[in-house]
Motif scaffolding. Structure first.
Motif, PDB file in Angstrom:
ATOM      1  N   GLY A   1     -11.131   4.842   4.832  1.00 11.73           N
ATOM      2  CA  GLY A   1     -11.456   4.568   3.983  1.00 11.73           C
ATOM      3  C   GLY A   1     -13.287   3.906   4.368  1.00 11.73           C
TER       4      GLY A   1
ATOM      5  N   ALA B   1     -11.512  -2.559  -1.177  1.00 13.73           N
ATOM      6  CA  ALA B   1     -10.029  -2.568   0.046  1.00 13.73           C
ATOM      7  C   ALA B   1     -10.700  -4.015   0.693  1.00 13.73           C
TER       8      ALA B   1
ATOM      9  N   ALA C   1      -6.975   1.522  -7.662  1.00 17.74           N
ATOM     10  CA  ALA C   1      -6.316   3.123  -7.772  1.00 17.74           C
ATOM     11  C   ALA C   1      -6.937   3.209  -9.076  1.00 17.74           C
TER      12      ALA C   1
ATOM     13  N   HIS D   1     -13.930   0.040  -5.287  1.00 16.68           N
ATOM     14  CA  HIS D   1     -13.429   0.479  -4.361  1.00 16.68           C
ATOM     15  C   HIS D   1     -13.201   0.157  -2.936  1.00 16.68           C
TER      16      HIS D   1
ATOM     17  N   SER E   1      -0.380   7.925  -4.218  1.00 18.69           N
ATOM     18  CA  SER E   1       0.081   6.425  -3.722  1.00 18.69           C
ATOM     19  C   SER E   1      -0.753   5.210  -5.064  1.00 18.69           C
ATOM     20  N   ALA E   2      -2.029   6.041  -5.508  1.00 12.65           N
ATOM     21  CA  ALA E   2      -2.673   5.298  -7.127  1.00 12.65           C
ATOM     22  C   ALA E   2      -1.899   5.650  -8.638  1.00 12.65           C
TER      23      ALA E   2
ATOM     24  N   LEU F   1     -13.021   8.563  -8.460  1.00 11.02           N
ATOM     25  CA  LEU F   1     -13.827   9.635  -7.548  1.00 11.02           C
ATOM     26  C   LEU F   1     -12.775   9.976  -7.626  1.00 11.02           C
ATOM     27  N   CYS F   2     -11.591  10.861  -7.082  1.00  8.37           N
ATOM     28  CA  CYS F   2     -10.919  12.163  -7.429  1.00  8.37           C
ATOM     29  C   CYS F   2     -11.663  12.983  -8.539  1.00  8.37           C
TER      30      CYS F   2
ATOM     31  N   LEU G   1     -14.794  13.962  -7.883  1.00 10.93           N
ATOM     32  CA  LEU G   1     -14.995  15.211  -6.048  1.00 10.93           C
ATOM     33  C   LEU G   1     -14.498  16.447  -6.667  1.00 10.93           C
TER      34      LEU G   1
ATOM     35  N   THR H   1       0.536  -1.648   0.133  1.00 11.74           N
ATOM     36  CA  THR H   1      -0.223  -0.432   0.109  1.00 11.74           C
ATOM     37  C   THR H   1       1.169   1.700   0.217  1.00 11.74           C
ATOM     38  N   ASN H   2       2.224   1.330  -0.409  1.00 12.31           N
ATOM     39  CA  ASN H   2       2.835   2.174  -0.713  1.00 12.31           C
ATOM     40  C   ASN H   2       3.152   3.476   0.861  1.00 12.31           C
TER      41      ASN H   2
ATOM     42  N   MET I   1      -5.029   3.381   6.262  1.00  7.91           N
ATOM     43  CA  MET I   1      -6.227   3.507   4.686  1.00  7.91           C
ATOM     44  C   MET I   1      -8.028   2.701   4.562  1.00  7.91           C
TER      45      MET I   1
ATOM     46  N   GLY J   1     -10.267   4.680  -7.479  1.00  2.05           N
ATOM     47  CA  GLY J   1      -9.825   5.750  -6.087  1.00  2.05           C
ATOM     48  C   GLY J   1      -9.786   7.219  -7.250  1.00  2.05           C
ATOM     49  N   LEU J   2      -9.015   6.803  -8.391  1.00  2.00           N
ATOM     50  CA  LEU J   2      -8.527   8.538  -9.115  1.00  2.00           C
ATOM     51  C   LEU J   2     -10.377   8.782  -9.899  1.00  2.00           C
TER      52      LEU J   2
ATOM     53  N   HIS K   1      -2.647  10.347   0.854  1.00  2.00           N
ATOM     54  CA  HIS K   1      -1.855   9.421   0.662  1.00  2.00           C
ATOM     55  C   HIS K   1      -2.167   9.144  -0.417  1.00  2.00           C
ATOM     56  N   GLY K   2      -3.200   9.044  -0.835  1.00  2.00           N
ATOM     57  CA  GLY K   2      -3.940   7.687  -1.292  1.00  2.00           C
ATOM     58  C   GLY K   2      -3.757   8.895  -2.832  1.00  2.00           C
TER      59      GLY K   2
HETATM   60  C1  HEM Z   1     -14.749   9.862  -2.347  1.00  2.00           C
HETATM   61  C2  HEM Z   1     -14.496   8.969  -1.406  1.00  2.00           C
HETATM   62  C3  HEM Z   1     -13.055   8.128  -2.195  1.00  2.00           C
HETATM   63  C4  HEM Z   1     -12.163   8.417  -2.870  1.00  2.00           C
HETATM   64  C5  HEM Z   1     -12.129   9.682  -3.856  1.00  2.00           C
HETATM   65  C6  HEM Z   1     -10.671   7.259  -2.521  1.00  2.00           C
HETATM   66  C7  HEM Z   1      -9.421   8.150  -3.272  1.00  2.00           C
HETATM   67  C8  HEM Z   1      -8.362   6.875  -3.079  1.00  2.00           C
HETATM   68  C9  HEM Z   1      -7.209   6.657  -3.666  1.00  2.00           C
HETATM   69  C10 HEM Z   1      -7.167   7.782  -4.922  1.00  2.00           C
HETATM   70  C11 HEM Z   1      -6.764   5.970  -3.180  1.00  2.00           C
HETATM   71  C12 HEM Z   1      -5.236   5.217  -4.095  1.00  2.00           C
HETATM   72  C13 HEM Z   1      -5.342   3.927  -4.486  1.00  2.00           C
HETATM   73  C14 HEM Z   1      -3.650   3.197  -4.379  1.00  2.00           C
HETATM   74  O1  HEM Z   1      -3.076   3.268  -3.797  1.00  2.00           O
HETATM   75  O2  HEM Z   1      -3.752   2.552  -5.440  1.00  2.00           O
HETATM   76  C15 HEM Z   1      -7.411   5.028  -2.042  1.00  2.00           C
HETATM   77  C16 HEM Z   1      -7.665   3.740  -2.235  1.00  2.00           C
HETATM   78  C17 HEM Z   1      -7.762   3.621  -0.580  1.00  2.00           C
HETATM   79  N1  HEM Z   1      -8.498   3.473  -0.330  1.00  2.00           N
HETATM   80 FE1  HEM Z   1     -10.027   4.692  -1.235  1.00  2.00          FE
HETATM   81  N2  HEM Z   1     -11.359   6.541  -1.893  1.00  2.00           N
HETATM   82  C18 HEM Z   1     -13.030   7.159  -1.642  1.00  2.00           C
HETATM   83  C19 HEM Z   1     -13.010   5.723   0.118  1.00  2.00           C
HETATM   84  C20 HEM Z   1     -13.128   4.841   0.127  1.00  2.00           C
HETATM   85  C21 HEM Z   1     -13.787   3.833   0.429  1.00  2.00           C
HETATM   86  C22 HEM Z   1     -15.190   4.033   1.063  1.00  2.00           C
HETATM   87  C23 HEM Z   1     -13.059   3.155   1.287  1.00  2.00           C
HETATM   88  C24 HEM Z   1     -13.183   1.872   2.612  1.00  2.00           C
HETATM   89  C25 HEM Z   1     -14.549   1.557   2.640  1.00  2.00           C
HETATM   90  C26 HEM Z   1     -11.708   3.384   0.507  1.00  2.00           C
HETATM   91  C27 HEM Z   1     -10.634   2.189   1.666  1.00  2.00           C
HETATM   92  C28 HEM Z   1      -9.277   2.314   0.669  1.00  2.00           C
HETATM   93  C29 HEM Z   1      -8.332   1.906   0.685  1.00  2.00           C
HETATM   94  C30 HEM Z   1      -8.102   0.107   2.327  1.00  2.00           C
HETATM   95  C31 HEM Z   1      -6.978   2.277   0.075  1.00  2.00           C
HETATM   96  C32 HEM Z   1      -5.817   1.348  -0.147  1.00  2.00           C
HETATM   97  C33 HEM Z   1      -4.355   1.864   0.144  1.00  2.00           C
HETATM   98  C34 HEM Z   1      -3.630   2.010  -0.362  1.00  2.00           C
HETATM   99  O3  HEM Z   1      -2.903   0.848  -0.557  1.00  2.00           O
HETATM  100  O4  HEM Z   1      -2.812   2.649  -0.208  1.00  2.00           O
HETATM  101  N3  HEM Z   1     -11.377   4.631  -0.026  1.00  2.00           N
HETATM  102  N4  HEM Z   1      -8.352   5.438  -2.366  1.00  2.00           N
END
Ligand code: HEM
Ligand code: FES
Lengths: 232, 226
Positions: B116, B80, B18, B76, B183-184, B24-25, B28, A197-198, B112, B21-22, B179-180
């Motif tokens: 999340g 997760a 990723a 996502h 990270s993505a 969703l970004c 936003l 997870t970086n 995360m 996540g992107l 971080h996200g």
């Molecule tokens: C508007 C809502 C959200 C946005 C914009 C968002 C955005 C992101 C982004 C850009 C990443 C990075 C992806 C990557 O590392 O490859 C990420 C990772 C993650 N997200 Fe979200 N996310 C959102 C909601 C959620 C929700 C609702 C959950 C859980 C129920 C969640 C759990 C996670 C987890 C566990 C990671 C992995 C962390 C990692 O790899 O470092 N996220 N998210």
């Protein structure tokens, strides 16, 4: 956890010499010695990984356990010593773990196919100095497993990334780039390592200072192999 | 076959994480741009925001995008869950007795999944109070014949506790993105040692603008419109 008391520890001792001294005393008392791994004792073989006071290879960054000295601790300290823990690293005994999972990742693709025999002429393939240096930085990985031990996800991404990188950076490694990365990543999966997870904790603890950029290079190479080349 | 292997290993699962996540970004950005209309003077905000909401709910393209959005959130979150459970398993049965690994990385990068999950809880509250209300609730019409959602928003943000829930939830989102975002790109391998730090800086800039912008709205309504 078992408590041992050791008196008269010399600050110049390495951590492993301290364990040797403790083991000598245990043997004299008729108790079984503490099992731990080591080989070169000069920081190049990667055998000596221990989890010391809550951190891989102890309190110093970029240091193997054998290169850690007792002067890094205070007089009278209680020191916690544990094996590296991960599902993929079964414990053999005491502080000794089985790191064969890392070997199997290398066997899956961490090589180039070439004729053995006489060494080829060194300058027949021109390689710029900075490229050679970059490949060497990745090749410095000693496979100690500290990256896995310190990762909250027990991911082997830094190890595999380094092994993918040092080959793919060089011209000799390009031919098998796609199959290599796919097979190594698949093997990493079979060994039940976790998902990166970086967080980059691995590059902080790596005794060889391998950069987490190698993980990103592996991700790139993997996606390139799957999207653009048939990796199988 | 590459097409079927999207869950087969850690890198493909992270790709999915990723990409959703992107997406969703990106959403936003658009969501914030639209909602900044709530900062307008009340009368203007009311007609304009009601009109905007009407527009969104009657456009087929927007409808399509919104389904992709619901799907992204679900994928996502599900991915997760899969990743997080696998990571726990990979740690093995016995954890460290004395553990100071946290000194080597940032707390939000290690949490995360937790961040999340909290965002997910917030999303349920958020969608129930506005989206569900707009679609299925009884909403009176404004002078121009659009559903009058604006007073519902103002009423919600006139409660201090409700504003606080929003501020805290958005800060949680902020840490997730801090971080996200970078990270993505790293998970996708879209990274180069020379440009990587700019991706990180842009991610931080993005996070500040998005989180700051969204936090401003309930605070603004609470202090100036009510
Ligand atoms: C508007 C809502 C959200 C946005 C914009 C968002 C955005 C992101 C982004 C850009 C990443 C990075 C992806 C990557 O590392 O490859 C990420 C990772 C993650 N997200 Fe979200 N996310 C959102 C909601 C959620 C929700 C609702 C959950 C859980 C129920 C969640 C759990 C996670 C987890 C566990 C990671 C992995 C962390 C990692 O790899 O470092 N996220 N998210
Ligand atoms: S014993 Fe070889 S690296 Fe420590």
């Amino acid at each position: 956890m078992v408590d041992y008391q050791l008196d008269d520890v010399n600050p110049e001792m390495s951590f492993l010499e301290m364990l040797d001294t403790l083991n000598e005393q245990l043997v004299l008392k008729g108790e079984p010695p503490i099992e731990f791994d080591h080989d070169c004792r000069e920081g190049i073989c990667g055998q000596c990984g221990l989890f010391i006071n809550g951190r891989a290879h102890g309190p110093l960054a970029a240091t193997t356990t054998c290169q850690l000295h007792m002067r890094s601790f205070e007089d009278g300290d209680t020191i916690y010593v544990e094996p590296f823990r991960a599902k993929a690293f079964p414990i053999i005994k005491d502080l000794k773990i089985n790191r064969s999972a890392l070997d199997r990742i290398i066997q899956a693709g961490g090589f180039i196919s070439t004729h053995t025999g006489d060494a080829p002429e060194a300058n027949s393939i021109p390689i710029p100095h900075h490229v050679a240096e970059q490949a060497f930085d990745s090749a410095a990985c000693i496979g100690c497993g500290a990256c896995v031990a310190t990762c909250k996800n027990s991911s082997a991404a830094l190890f595999t990334g380094a092994k993918v990188s040092h080959l793919v950076i060089l011209p000799q490694g390009k031919a098998e780039a796609a199959t290599r990365v796919v097979q190594m990543v698949d093997q990493m999966e079979k060994e039940a390592f976790g998902n990166c997870t970086n967080t980059k904790a691995c590059e902080v603890e790596c005794p060889q200072g391998i950069s987490a950029d190698d993980i990103l290079r592996m991700n790139f190479e993997y996606n390139k192999a799957v999207l653009l080349v048939d990796g199988k | 076959m590459p097409t079927l292997s999207f869950l087969s290993n850690s890198i493909s699962r992270k790709n999915l994480m990723a990409l959703t996540g992107l997406f969703l970004c990106l959403f936003l950005v658009i969501h914030l741009a639209g909602n900044l209309q709530l900062l307008l003077p009340p009368e203007r905000a009311q007609t304009q925001y009601n009109f905007y909401s009407q527009l969104l709910s009657h456009n087929y393209l927007i409808k399509l995008v919104s389904y992709a959005l619901y799907l992204s959130i679900l994928i996502h979150a599900l991915d997760a869950l899969i990743l997080t459970v696998q990571n726990w398993r990979a740690n093995g049965a016995q954890g460290y007795v004395y553990d100071r690994r946290r000194t080597a990385s940032a707390w939000y990068s290690r949490n995360m999944g937790l961040l999340g999950s909290l965002i997910f809880v917030f999303l349920v509250i958020h969608l129930k109070d506005f989206w569900f209300q707009y679609k299925f609730g009884v909403v009176p019409m404004d002078a121009e014949g659009h559903k009058d959602i604006y007073p519902i928003v103002v009423a919600a943000y006139s409660e201090l506790w409700y504003v606080l829930v929003y501020v805290v939830s958005l800060l949680i989102l902020g840490f997730h993105l801090w971080h996200g975002f970078a990270s993505a790109f790293q998970s996708l391998g879209l990274y180069h040692s020379r440009y990587g730090k700019w991706v990180k800086y842009f991610g931080w800039f993005y996070t500040i603008v998005i989180t700051g912008g969204f936090i401003l709205i309930p605070l603004w309504v609470y202090f100036f419109n009510y």
